[in-house]
Design a protein around this motif. Sequence first.
Motif, PDB file in Angstrom:
ATOM      1  N   ASP A   1       0.820  -1.210   0.000  1.00 11.95           N
ATOM      2  CA  ASP A   1       0.000   0.000   0.000  1.00 11.95           C
ATOM      3  C   ASP A   1       0.857   1.265   0.000  1.00 11.95           C
ATOM      4  N   LYS A   2       2.176   1.118   0.215  1.00  6.51           N
ATOM      5  CA  LYS A   2       3.057   2.269   0.275  1.00  6.51           C
ATOM      6  C   LYS A   2       4.125   2.242  -0.819  1.00  6.51           C
ATOM      7  N   ARG A   3       3.865   1.494  -1.881  1.00 10.43           N
ATOM      8  CA  ARG A   3       4.793   1.402  -3.010  1.00 10.43           C
ATOM      9  C   ARG A   3       4.015   0.976  -4.251  1.00 10.43           C
ATOM     10  N   LEU A   4       4.716   0.911  -5.386  1.00 11.47           N
ATOM     11  CA  LEU A   4       4.108   0.341  -6.574  1.00 11.47           C
ATOM     12  C   LEU A   4       3.781  -1.119  -6.317  1.00 11.47           C
ATOM     13  N   SER A   5       2.571  -1.499  -6.668  1.00  6.03           N
ATOM     14  CA  SER A   5       2.095  -2.864  -6.426  1.00  6.03           C
ATOM     15  C   SER A   5       1.377  -3.380  -7.664  1.00  6.03           C
ATOM     16  N   SER A   6       1.331  -4.689  -7.806  1.00  7.39           N
ATOM     17  CA  SER A   6       0.641  -5.303  -8.947  1.00  7.39           C
ATOM     18  C   SER A   6      -0.847  -5.006  -8.942  1.00  7.39           C
ATOM     19  N   GLU A   7      -1.369  -4.491  -7.823  1.00  7.94           N
ATOM     20  CA  GLU A   7      -2.795  -4.175  -7.721  1.00  7.94           C
ATOM     21  C   GLU A   7      -3.131  -2.744  -8.132  1.00  7.94           C
ATOM     22  N   ASP A   8      -2.136  -1.971  -8.527  1.00  3.70           N
ATOM     23  CA  ASP A   8      -2.368  -0.547  -8.800  1.00  3.70           C
ATOM     24  C   ASP A   8      -2.927  -0.264 -10.187  1.00  3.70           C
ATOM     25  N   ALA A   9      -2.939  -1.250 -11.053  1.00  2.00           N
ATOM     26  CA  ALA A   9      -3.465  -1.081 -12.409  1.00  2.00           C
ATOM     27  C   ALA A   9      -3.947  -2.436 -12.908  1.00  2.00           C
TER      28      ALA A   9
ATOM     29  N   ALA B   1      -0.424  -6.984 -21.547  1.00  2.00           N
ATOM     30  CA  ALA B   1      -1.421  -6.716 -20.505  1.00  2.00           C
ATOM     31  C   ALA B   1      -2.494  -7.790 -20.426  1.00  2.00           C
ATOM     32  N   ASN B   2      -2.779  -8.417 -21.528  1.00  2.00           N
ATOM     33  CA  ASN B   2      -3.876  -9.386 -21.552  1.00  2.00           C
ATOM     34  C   ASN B   2      -3.447 -10.825 -21.303  1.00  2.00           C
ATOM     35  N   SER B   3      -2.140 -11.084 -21.335  1.00  2.00           N
ATOM     36  CA  SER B   3      -1.750 -12.493 -21.275  1.00  2.00           C
ATOM     37  C   SER B   3      -0.485 -12.804 -20.490  1.00  2.00           C
ATOM     38  N   VAL B   4       0.251 -11.804 -20.070  1.00  2.47           N
ATOM     39  CA  VAL B   4       1.573 -12.061 -19.492  1.00  2.47           C
ATOM     40  C   VAL B   4       1.561 -11.939 -17.972  1.00  2.47           C
ATOM     41  N   GLU B   5       2.189 -12.901 -17.328  1.00  2.00           N
ATOM     42  CA  GLU B   5       2.328 -12.899 -15.876  1.00  2.00           C
ATOM     43  C   GLU B   5       3.538 -13.743 -15.518  1.00  2.00           C
TER      44      GLU B   5
ATOM     45  N   VAL C   1      20.421  -2.645  -4.761  1.00  3.25           N
ATOM     46  CA  VAL C   1      21.164  -1.401  -4.533  1.00  3.25           C
ATOM     47  C   VAL C   1      20.174  -0.242  -4.619  1.00  3.25           C
ATOM     48  N   LYS C   2      19.835   0.191  -5.818  1.00  4.48           N
ATOM     49  CA  LYS C   2      18.862   1.277  -5.961  1.00  4.48           C
ATOM     50  C   LYS C   2      17.474   0.779  -6.329  1.00  4.48           C
ATOM     51  N   GLY C   3      17.385  -0.446  -6.793  1.00  2.29           N
ATOM     52  CA  GLY C   3      16.104  -0.990  -7.218  1.00  2.29           C
ATOM     53  C   GLY C   3      15.696  -2.233  -6.453  1.00  2.29           C
ATOM     54  N   PHE C   4      14.436  -2.633  -6.618  1.00  2.00           N
ATOM     55  CA  PHE C   4      13.894  -3.820  -5.962  1.00  2.00           C
ATOM     56  C   PHE C   4      14.513  -5.097  -6.522  1.00  2.00           C
ATOM     57  N   VAL C   5      14.618  -6.092  -5.652  1.00  2.00           N
ATOM     58  CA  VAL C   5      15.021  -7.434  -6.065  1.00  2.00           C
ATOM     59  C   VAL C   5      13.784  -8.295  -6.277  1.00  2.00           C
ATOM     60  N   LYS C   6      12.892  -8.298  -5.295  1.00  2.00           N
ATOM     61  CA  LYS C   6      11.694  -9.129  -5.375  1.00  2.00           C
ATOM     62  C   LYS C   6      10.724  -8.559  -6.410  1.00  2.00           C
ATOM     63  N   PRO C   7       9.907  -9.420  -6.990  1.00  2.00           N
ATOM     64  CA  PRO C   7       8.966  -8.958  -8.024  1.00  2.00           C
ATOM     65  C   PRO C   7       7.836  -8.137  -7.439  1.00  2.00           C
ATOM     66  N   ILE C   8       7.526  -7.006  -8.067  1.00  2.00           N
ATOM     67  CA  ILE C   8       6.407  -6.189  -7.585  1.00  2.00           C
ATOM     68  C   ILE C   8       5.412  -5.879  -8.694  1.00  2.00           C
ATOM     69  N   GLY C   9       5.581  -6.516  -9.830  1.00  2.00           N
ATOM     70  CA  GLY C   9       4.632  -6.352 -10.921  1.00  2.00           C
ATOM     71  C   GLY C   9       3.926  -7.656 -11.231  1.00  2.00           C
ATOM     72  N   LYS C  10       2.896  -7.592 -12.030  1.00  2.00           N
ATOM     73  CA  LYS C  10       2.251  -8.816 -12.506  1.00  2.00           C
ATOM     74  C   LYS C  10       3.238  -9.583 -13.370  1.00  2.00           C
ATOM     75  N   ALA C  11       4.001  -8.841 -14.176  1.00  2.00           N
ATOM     76  CA  ALA C  11       5.114  -9.415 -14.916  1.00  2.00           C
ATOM     77  C   ALA C  11       6.374  -8.651 -14.535  1.00  2.00           C
ATOM     78  N   THR C  12       7.421  -9.384 -14.189  1.00  2.00           N
ATOM     79  CA  THR C  12       8.667  -8.743 -13.774  1.00  2.00           C
ATOM     80  C   THR C  12       9.795  -9.236 -14.665  1.00  2.00           C
ATOM     81  N   PHE C  13      10.508  -8.286 -15.256  1.00  2.00           N
ATOM     82  CA  PHE C  13      11.588  -8.614 -16.185  1.00  2.00           C
ATOM     83  C   PHE C  13      12.931  -8.330 -15.519  1.00  2.00           C
ATOM     84  N   TYR C  14      13.718  -9.378 -15.339  1.00  2.00           N
ATOM     85  CA  TYR C  14      15.036  -9.262 -14.726  1.00  2.00           C
ATOM     86  C   TYR C  14      16.071  -9.187 -15.842  1.00  2.00           C
TER      87      TYR C  14
END
Length: 337
Positions: free
Chosen positions: A216-224, A316-320, A236-249
Amino acid sequence: MKVIVVLLALLVAVIALPIEERVNGENGWYVPQEDGSFEWIDKREAEVLLKSPAPVEVRSNDVSFYLYTQSNPTEGQEITADASSVENSYFDKNHGTRFVIHGWKGRYTDSMNVDITKAWLSKGDYNVIVVNWDRSQSVDYAMSVRGVPEAGTKVGEMIEYLHEHHDMSLETLKVIGHSLGAHVAGYAGKQVGGKRVHTIVGLDPALPLFSYDTPDKRLSSEDAFYVESIQTNGGVKGFVKPIGKATFYVSGGKKQPGCGVDVAGTCSHARSVLYYAEAVTDDSFGTIQCQDYLTALANECGSTFSNVRIAEEKNANSVEGHFYVPVNSEAPFGITE
């Protein structure tokens, strides 16, 4: 004498207790400083810091909006939530809209905004609205973090205004944010609510002072309806754990090839913007699907490319899920096979 021995034994035991290991993003954060260094702040200290009022001189958090279209690709028109402002601009409700949000120490004229604006306008007729939020320009990173919720709320209110009064489609809307701007985008999505914002793209969402366990205090997969996260400097400056419906490493999501030593992560963190702009323009970033984010980090996802690419409209319609993205060490960065 026995009392002294017992006290000495207790003292030795206390001294021998292990100091809690510092894990960035778990029990505290290495917070970036103006000079490029990092300062450790534990979670409890951070909670106090973020709740304390900002100094008067940095309380201003004006948010302004600059519209770019194919009719004015390099000179932005400032627009406000006012009928005459929008009607006298190049805004066209029949074109898809892109909001672009910079991070810490950024401004709307920065190269990241120029690159992303240019990329989208090369694809066709779009309303590209670049956000400028004042609090981000504080030299103190924590002060900028405090400004994220309010900035995001104001972006969300502008989205609501354009939708309700100027028929801007939410179904074709994308909100793109880099670093702290990714979390501003998240708050904008929360403001609009109901997953009505179609797509949010987080470009290496900022880690310092943001917790994975407080969505609730950051970008979350539920925000869109769809949230895509492109992670390039995890830990370091970015997240390690996934926070999107699809996360590209990209290249494992922590350090980018061609960035040299890059201890502060400046190069790797900024690469997310370059990758995204190139992906929009050329659709050139192939991906390998992974079982989970740990295999993506370790590059243990095999070598078979999936049919998913970064920033594709159909995502948006098929990727997770989680994807490893191999890249070149210099532009063009994308690899398709």
